[in-house]
Structures are given as structure tokens and as C-alpha cells.
Design a protein around this motif. Sequence first.
Motif, PDB file in Angstrom:
ATOM      1  N   THR A  89      23.685  83.129  54.559  1.00  0.00           N
ATOM      2  CA  THR A  89      22.976  82.532  53.628  1.00  0.00           C
ATOM      3  C   THR A  89      22.552  83.358  52.453  1.00  0.00           C
ATOM      4  O   THR A  89      21.976  84.609  52.520  1.00  0.00           O
ATOM      5  CB  THR A  89      21.744  82.053  54.175  1.00  0.00           C
ATOM      6  OG1 THR A  89      21.772  81.266  55.302  1.00  0.00           O
ATOM      7  CG2 THR A  89      20.741  81.277  53.040  1.00  0.00           C
ATOM      8  N   PRO A  90      23.070  83.324  51.073  1.00  0.00           N
ATOM      9  CA  PRO A  90      22.826  83.936  50.157  1.00  0.00           C
ATOM     10  C   PRO A  90      21.234  83.997  49.724  1.00  0.00           C
ATOM     11  O   PRO A  90      20.781  82.650  49.785  1.00  0.00           O
ATOM     12  CB  PRO A  90      23.560  83.356  48.890  1.00  0.00           C
ATOM     13  CG  PRO A  90      24.693  82.403  49.555  1.00  0.00           C
ATOM     14  CD  PRO A  90      23.926  82.221  50.945  1.00  0.00           C
ATOM     15  N   ILE A  91      20.823  84.939  49.419  1.00  0.00           N
ATOM     16  CA  ILE A  91      19.384  85.180  48.943  1.00  0.00           C
ATOM     17  C   ILE A  91      19.216  86.078  47.906  1.00  0.00           C
ATOM     18  O   ILE A  91      20.224  86.673  47.683  1.00  0.00           O
ATOM     19  CB  ILE A  91      18.403  85.757  50.254  1.00  0.00           C
ATOM     20  CG1 ILE A  91      18.732  87.079  50.559  1.00  0.00           C
ATOM     21  CG2 ILE A  91      18.364  84.672  51.564  1.00  0.00           C
ATOM     22  CD1 ILE A  91      17.722  87.568  51.808  1.00  0.00           C
ATOM     23  N   PRO A  96       9.206  86.821  44.942  1.00  0.00           N
ATOM     24  CA  PRO A  96       9.540  85.549  45.857  1.00  0.00           C
ATOM     25  C   PRO A  96      11.131  85.490  45.467  1.00  0.00           C
ATOM     26  O   PRO A  96      11.672  85.865  44.608  1.00  0.00           O
ATOM     27  CB  PRO A  96       8.717  84.483  45.276  1.00  0.00           C
ATOM     28  CG  PRO A  96       8.442  85.009  43.938  1.00  0.00           C
ATOM     29  CD  PRO A  96       8.300  86.382  43.975  1.00  0.00           C
ATOM     30  N   ASP A  97      11.767  84.730  46.620  1.00  0.00           N
ATOM     31  CA  ASP A  97      12.844  84.677  46.648  1.00  0.00           C
ATOM     32  C   ASP A  97      13.484  83.659  45.390  1.00  0.00           C
ATOM     33  O   ASP A  97      12.638  82.825  44.951  1.00  0.00           O
ATOM     34  CB  ASP A  97      13.657  83.803  47.891  1.00  0.00           C
ATOM     35  CG  ASP A  97      15.048  83.640  47.996  1.00  0.00           C
ATOM     36  OD1 ASP A  97      15.682  84.688  47.780  1.00  0.00           O
ATOM     37  OD2 ASP A  97      15.525  82.847  48.374  1.00  0.00           O
ATOM     38  N   GLN A  98      14.568  83.995  44.841  1.00  0.00           N
ATOM     39  CA  GLN A  98      15.062  82.860  43.844  1.00  0.00           C
ATOM     40  C   GLN A  98      16.389  82.166  44.278  1.00  0.00           C
ATOM     41  O   GLN A  98      17.340  82.730  44.936  1.00  0.00           O
ATOM     42  CB  GLN A  98      15.337  83.621  42.556  1.00  0.00           C
ATOM     43  CG  GLN A  98      13.925  84.523  41.950  1.00  0.00           C
ATOM     44  CD  GLN A  98      14.505  85.005  41.056  1.00  0.00           C
ATOM     45  OE1 GLN A  98      15.551  85.260  40.363  1.00  0.00           O
ATOM     46  NE2 GLN A  98      13.297  85.618  40.062  1.00  0.00           N
ATOM     47  N   ASP A  99      16.418  80.964  43.889  1.00  0.00           N
ATOM     48  CA  ASP A  99      17.706  80.299  44.217  1.00  0.00           C
ATOM     49  C   ASP A  99      18.768  80.907  43.763  1.00  0.00           C
ATOM     50  O   ASP A  99      19.020  81.108  42.587  1.00  0.00           O
ATOM     51  CB  ASP A  99      17.365  78.872  43.762  1.00  0.00           C
ATOM     52  CG  ASP A  99      18.382  77.679  43.944  1.00  0.00           C
ATOM     53  OD1 ASP A  99      19.184  77.978  44.968  1.00  0.00           O
ATOM     54  OD2 ASP A  99      18.664  76.738  43.314  1.00  0.00           O
ATOM     55  N   GLN A 100      19.937  80.779  44.616  1.00  0.00           N
ATOM     56  CA  GLN A 100      21.122  81.411  44.205  1.00  0.00           C
ATOM     57  C   GLN A 100      22.183  80.339  44.044  1.00  0.00           C
ATOM     58  O   GLN A 100      23.443  80.438  43.764  1.00  0.00           O
ATOM     59  CB  GLN A 100      21.580  82.296  45.591  1.00  0.00           C
ATOM     60  CG  GLN A 100      20.602  83.456  45.882  1.00  0.00           C
ATOM     61  CD  GLN A 100      20.537  84.400  44.551  1.00  0.00           C
ATOM     62  OE1 GLN A 100      21.594  85.006  44.414  1.00  0.00           O
ATOM     63  NE2 GLN A 100      19.387  84.497  43.961  1.00  0.00           N
ATOM     64  N   ARG A 101      21.955  79.099  44.120  1.00  0.00           N
ATOM     65  CA  ARG A 101      22.844  77.904  44.147  1.00  0.00           C
ATOM     66  C   ARG A 101      23.812  78.005  42.841  1.00  0.00           C
ATOM     67  O   ARG A 101      24.970  77.786  43.010  1.00  0.00           O
ATOM     68  CB  ARG A 101      22.028  76.658  44.241  1.00  0.00           C
ATOM     69  CG  ARG A 101      22.733  75.217  44.284  1.00  0.00           C
ATOM     70  CD  ARG A 101      21.996  74.154  44.472  1.00  0.00           C
ATOM     71  NE  ARG A 101      22.728  73.007  44.743  1.00  0.00           N
ATOM     72  CZ  ARG A 101      23.477  72.842  45.826  1.00  0.00           C
ATOM     73  NH1 ARG A 101      23.569  73.714  46.814  1.00  0.00           N
ATOM     74  NH2 ARG A 101      24.298  71.685  45.967  1.00  0.00           N
TER      75      ARG A 101
END
Length: 145
Positions: A89-91, A96-101
Motif C-alpha cells: 500500500t503506498p503511503i 498525517p498521511d497524505q493521499d498517494q492516488r
Amino acid sequence: MRRSELYRMVAIAAVTLCLATSLSGQRKDAAGSDTPAATGTIEGLVRDISCPIQNKEATATNFNLKCARDCAKRGSPLIILTKDGVLYTPISDGMPDQDQRQRLMPYVGKYVQATGKLFERAGTHAIAIDEIKEMKDVPLITDSK
């Protein structure tokens, strides 16, 4: 010993224990020991997560491209599926984590090499991608059912 002294000693012990625990490391591996994130490189297919979980015949080099793209367009989470079947899973690298989509959408259906920090917890794998590039020399069968 007076009661107030006893309470003071208990409070000091509790604070010391909390500090020691927080300084001992933030991440634990499956065995519970401290492990820093390792930088490494993985190779695999960027695609939606659903099909390789539900369809065991789908692999990193033999899959249905139309289905993978359709699922990605509809919002299915994106992963990197390695040849040995591990899903990463790309993180993001920070919290805080940011979307990699958006970063991965151009690579959906493509075999890539990704380098970055690798994480594992209880069999779940993730990568904070520093660099990603398509590997055009890997033959793909994209019309599987």
C-alpha cells in the motif's frame, strides 16, 4: 512513610515509565522489537486492490487491464502487486498521511520499480515512495478474465 510521600513516589514512577516507553521507539515489528524503516526497492504492478484479493489467478504480469483501470477510476484503493504476490500500500512519508492516488493513477496497469521507505506490520506491507518509474521491458498479459 507518610501518605503524601507515597503518592509522590508513585507519580514519579508513573512519569518515568511513560517517558521510558515513549523514548524506546515509535514502531514495533511483528515480534514487538524496535525496527527503523528500511529504504528499499520493490517491483510490481500498479492496480486496484480488489481483484488480486478476490481473484487468486490475477498476478503482477497476467491480469485484466480494462478491469484494473475501471476499478481504479471508480475509486478502488491502489496498490503495487509484486511477482511473489505481496501487496504494498503506498503511503506518504509523514503524518498525517497524505493521499498517494493522484501520483499513482498514471501508472495503473503498468509494471513499475518503486524505491522508498518500506514498512511492515502483522503481514501488511506499505511503501513511502521516493521514486517510481515504469519498467517497459517486463512482458504483461493484459487480457485475462
